[in-house]
Design a protein around this motif. Structure first.
Motif, PDB file in Angstrom:
ATOM      1  N   ASP A  33       0.809  -1.217   0.000  1.00 14.34           N
ATOM      2  CA  ASP A  33       0.000   0.000   0.000  1.00 14.34           C
ATOM      3  C   ASP A  33       0.847   1.275   0.000  1.00 14.34           C
ATOM      4  N   PRO A  34       1.643   1.513  -1.057  1.00 12.14           N
ATOM      5  CA  PRO A  34       2.431   2.744  -1.152  1.00 12.14           C
ATOM      6  C   PRO A  34       1.542   3.984  -1.013  1.00 12.14           C
ATOM      7  N   GLN A  35       2.111   5.046  -0.463  1.00 17.64           N
ATOM      8  CA  GLN A  35       1.376   6.276  -0.187  1.00 17.64           C
ATOM      9  C   GLN A  35       1.924   7.436  -1.013  1.00 17.64           C
ATOM     10  N   ILE A  36       1.057   8.411  -1.284  1.00 19.48           N
ATOM     11  CA  ILE A  36       1.494   9.661  -1.904  1.00 19.48           C
ATOM     12  C   ILE A  36       0.711  10.804  -1.269  1.00 19.48           C
ATOM     13  N   PHE A  37       1.411  11.889  -1.041  1.00 15.81           N
ATOM     14  CA  PHE A  37       0.797  13.124  -0.553  1.00 15.81           C
ATOM     15  C   PHE A  37       1.385  14.264  -1.373  1.00 15.81           C
ATOM     16  N   ILE A  38       0.516  15.124  -1.882  1.00 16.06           N
ATOM     17  CA  ILE A  38       0.954  16.311  -2.608  1.00 16.06           C
ATOM     18  C   ILE A  38       0.254  17.513  -1.983  1.00 16.06           C
ATOM     19  N   GLY A  39       1.040  18.385  -1.373  1.00 16.38           N
ATOM     20  CA  GLY A  39       0.493  19.591  -0.749  1.00 16.38           C
ATOM     21  C   GLY A  39      -0.088  20.546  -1.780  1.00 16.38           C
ATOM     22  N   ASP A  40      -1.072  21.320  -1.350  1.00 22.65           N
ATOM     23  CA  ASP A  40      -1.772  22.234  -2.263  1.00 22.65           C
ATOM     24  C   ASP A  40      -0.832  23.191  -2.984  1.00 22.65           C
ATOM     25  N   ASN A  41       0.127  23.768  -2.286  1.00 19.78           N
ATOM     26  CA  ASN A  41       1.042  24.732  -2.905  1.00 19.78           C
ATOM     27  C   ASN A  41       2.264  24.076  -3.541  1.00 19.78           C
ATOM     28  N   ALA A  42       2.428  22.793  -3.354  1.00 22.09           N
ATOM     29  CA  ALA A  42       3.534  22.077  -3.997  1.00 22.09           C
ATOM     30  C   ALA A  42       3.295  21.945  -5.496  1.00 22.09           C
ATOM     31  N   ARG A  43       2.050  22.014  -5.884  1.00 19.00           N
ATOM     32  CA  ARG A  43       1.712  21.857  -7.296  1.00 19.00           C
ATOM     33  C   ARG A  43       2.454  22.873  -8.166  1.00 19.00           C
ATOM     34  N   THR A  44       2.676  24.097  -7.680  1.00 17.67           N
ATOM     35  CA  THR A  44       3.353  25.131  -8.454  1.00 17.67           C
ATOM     36  C   THR A  44       4.762  24.708  -8.824  1.00 17.67           C
ATOM     37  N   TRP A  45       5.575  24.319  -7.818  1.00 16.35           N
ATOM     38  CA  TRP A  45       6.945  23.940  -8.139  1.00 16.35           C
ATOM     39  C   TRP A  45       7.005  22.564  -8.805  1.00 16.35           C
ATOM     40  N   LEU A  46       6.051  21.690  -8.477  1.00 18.38           N
ATOM     41  CA  LEU A  46       6.036  20.371  -9.111  1.00 18.38           C
ATOM     42  C   LEU A  46       5.742  20.497 -10.601  1.00 18.38           C
ATOM     43  N   ASN A  47       4.791  21.355 -10.960  1.00 20.38           N
ATOM     44  CA  ASN A  47       4.496  21.575 -12.385  1.00 20.38           C
ATOM     45  C   ASN A  47       5.724  22.096 -13.127  1.00 20.38           C
ATOM     46  N   ALA A  48       6.481  22.991 -12.497  1.00 21.18           N
ATOM     47  CA  ALA A  48       7.696  23.526 -13.134  1.00 21.18           C
ATOM     48  C   ALA A  48       8.734  22.429 -13.335  1.00 21.18           C
ATOM     49  N   LEU A  49       8.887  21.543 -12.359  1.00 19.13           N
ATOM     50  CA  LEU A  49       9.830  20.427 -12.502  1.00 19.13           C
ATOM     51  C   LEU A  49       9.361  19.443 -13.577  1.00 19.13           C
ATOM     52  N   GLU A  50       8.074  19.145 -13.570  1.00 20.71           N
ATOM     53  CA  GLU A  50       7.540  18.181 -14.546  1.00 20.71           C
ATOM     54  C   GLU A  50       7.641  18.703 -15.972  1.00 20.71           C
ATOM     55  N   ALA A  51       7.626  20.011 -16.158  1.00 24.86           N
ATOM     56  CA  ALA A  51       7.780  20.596 -17.500  1.00 24.86           C
ATOM     57  C   ALA A  51       9.163  20.304 -18.066  1.00 24.86           C
ATOM     58  N   ARG A  52      10.107  19.967 -17.180  1.00 28.95           N
ATOM     59  CA  ARG A  52      11.486  19.696 -17.615  1.00 28.95           C
ATOM     60  C   ARG A  52      11.782  18.206 -17.760  1.00 28.95           C
ATOM     61  N   VAL A  53      10.776  17.357 -17.595  1.00 30.13           N
ATOM     62  CA  VAL A  53      10.961  15.915 -17.736  1.00 30.13           C
ATOM     63  C   VAL A  53      11.356  15.613 -19.179  1.00 30.13           C
ATOM     64  N   PRO A  54      12.358  14.753 -19.381  1.00 27.50           N
ATOM     65  CA  PRO A  54      12.732  14.392 -20.752  1.00 27.50           C
ATOM     66  C   PRO A  54      11.536  13.843 -21.529  1.00 27.50           C
ATOM     67  N   LYS A  55      11.520  14.100 -22.815  1.00 26.29           N
ATOM     68  CA  LYS A  55      10.388  13.704 -23.662  1.00 26.29           C
ATOM     69  C   LYS A  55      10.484  12.272 -24.167  1.00 26.29           C
ATOM     70  N   THR A  56      11.597  11.608 -23.873  1.00 31.20           N
ATOM     71  CA  THR A  56      11.748  10.212 -24.286  1.00 31.20           C
ATOM     72  C   THR A  56      12.073   9.350 -23.067  1.00 31.20           C
ATOM     73  N   GLU A  57      11.660   8.107 -23.143  1.00 31.66           N
ATOM     74  CA  GLU A  57      11.905   7.159 -22.065  1.00 31.66           C
ATOM     75  C   GLU A  57      13.391   6.795 -22.017  1.00 31.66           C
ATOM     76  N   THR A  58      13.911   6.637 -20.826  1.00 25.17           N
ATOM     77  CA  THR A  58      15.304   6.214 -20.659  1.00 25.17           C
ATOM     78  C   THR A  58      15.335   4.733 -20.272  1.00 25.17           C
ATOM     79  N   PRO A  59      16.420   4.039 -20.594  1.00 31.32           N
ATOM     80  CA  PRO A  59      16.471   2.596 -20.322  1.00 31.32           C
ATOM     81  C   PRO A  59      16.630   2.282 -18.835  1.00 31.32           C
ATOM     82  N   LYS A  60      16.025   1.163 -18.446  1.00 32.54           N
ATOM     83  CA  LYS A  60      16.164   0.692 -17.067  1.00 32.54           C
ATOM     84  C   LYS A  60      17.568   0.147 -16.846  1.00 32.54           C
ATOM     85  N   VAL A  61      17.957   0.097 -15.572  1.00 31.51           N
ATOM     86  CA  VAL A  61      19.262  -0.454 -15.206  1.00 31.51           C
ATOM     87  C   VAL A  61      19.077  -1.549 -14.166  1.00 31.51           C
ATOM     88  N   GLY A  62      20.047  -2.448 -14.107  1.00 32.52           N
ATOM     89  CA  GLY A  62      20.021  -3.512 -13.106  1.00 32.52           C
ATOM     90  C   GLY A  62      18.975  -4.571 -13.423  1.00 32.52           C
TER      91      GLY A  62
END
Length: 176
Positions: A140-169
């Protein structure tokens, strides 16, 4: 040391820990041969608060890591845990490259061009599938996202690479 290098008004602390956990005491840590101990949710919260670190993305891969969610949550925090406060997580056997949570979230879902919430949903589905296939009680993994975290999270997510990277291990679901 990290806080001294951060601009706590603008930067986001990304804290990823993979270790053992305890439902009452928190996370187990080991500092080489120098020390080992536990860090409780209230202690980690006090450390971050005392340093003025408000913007935090905390990813905890440990049994019972959900105990940190009610203590660390704030309007500027994102917290993702491998298990609820009352459940173990799986795959932390010696010699494994990944735990189930690490493989599902870090090595699989976060390698794709998708939001953190989408990656979390994908990881939860994979973990549930792997646990069910072995007859395990779901972590039962958990996630919590604070109301004001969305602003900086959206900015970080805008910088996510547009292509998938290979898995390791070796994948966690390949282990026994």
């Amino acid at each position: 040391a990290v806080a001294a290098k951060m601009n706590v008004k603008e930067d986001v602390l990304v804290l990823f820990a993979t270790t053992h956990g305890d439902p009452r005491l928190g996370l187990v840590y080991r500092d080489g041969d120098k020390a080992m101990g536990m860090i409780a949710p209230k202690r980690l919260a006090a450390l971050l608060d005392d340093l003025g670190i408000q913007r935090r993305l905390i990813i905890l891969s440990a049994c019972f890591s959900g105990v940190f969610v009610p203590v660390l949550n704030s309007d500027q925090s994102v917290i993702i845990t491998a298990a609820s406060s009352q459940r173990t997580s799986f795959g932390c056997n010696p010699g494994n490259d990944w735990t189930f949570f690490g493989d599902a979230l870090i090595n699989t879902a976060l390698r794709k061009p998708q939001s953190l919430e989408q990656a979390n949903d994908e990881a939860r589905s994979l973990i549930l599938l792997w646990e069910a296939g072995r007859g395990l009680v779901p972590s039962d993994p958990q996630i919590f996202i604070g109301d004001n975290a969305r602003t900086w999270l959206n900015a970080l997510e805008a910088r996510v690479p547009k292509t998938e990277t290979p898995k390791v291990g070796r994948a966690a679901n390949e282990t026994t």
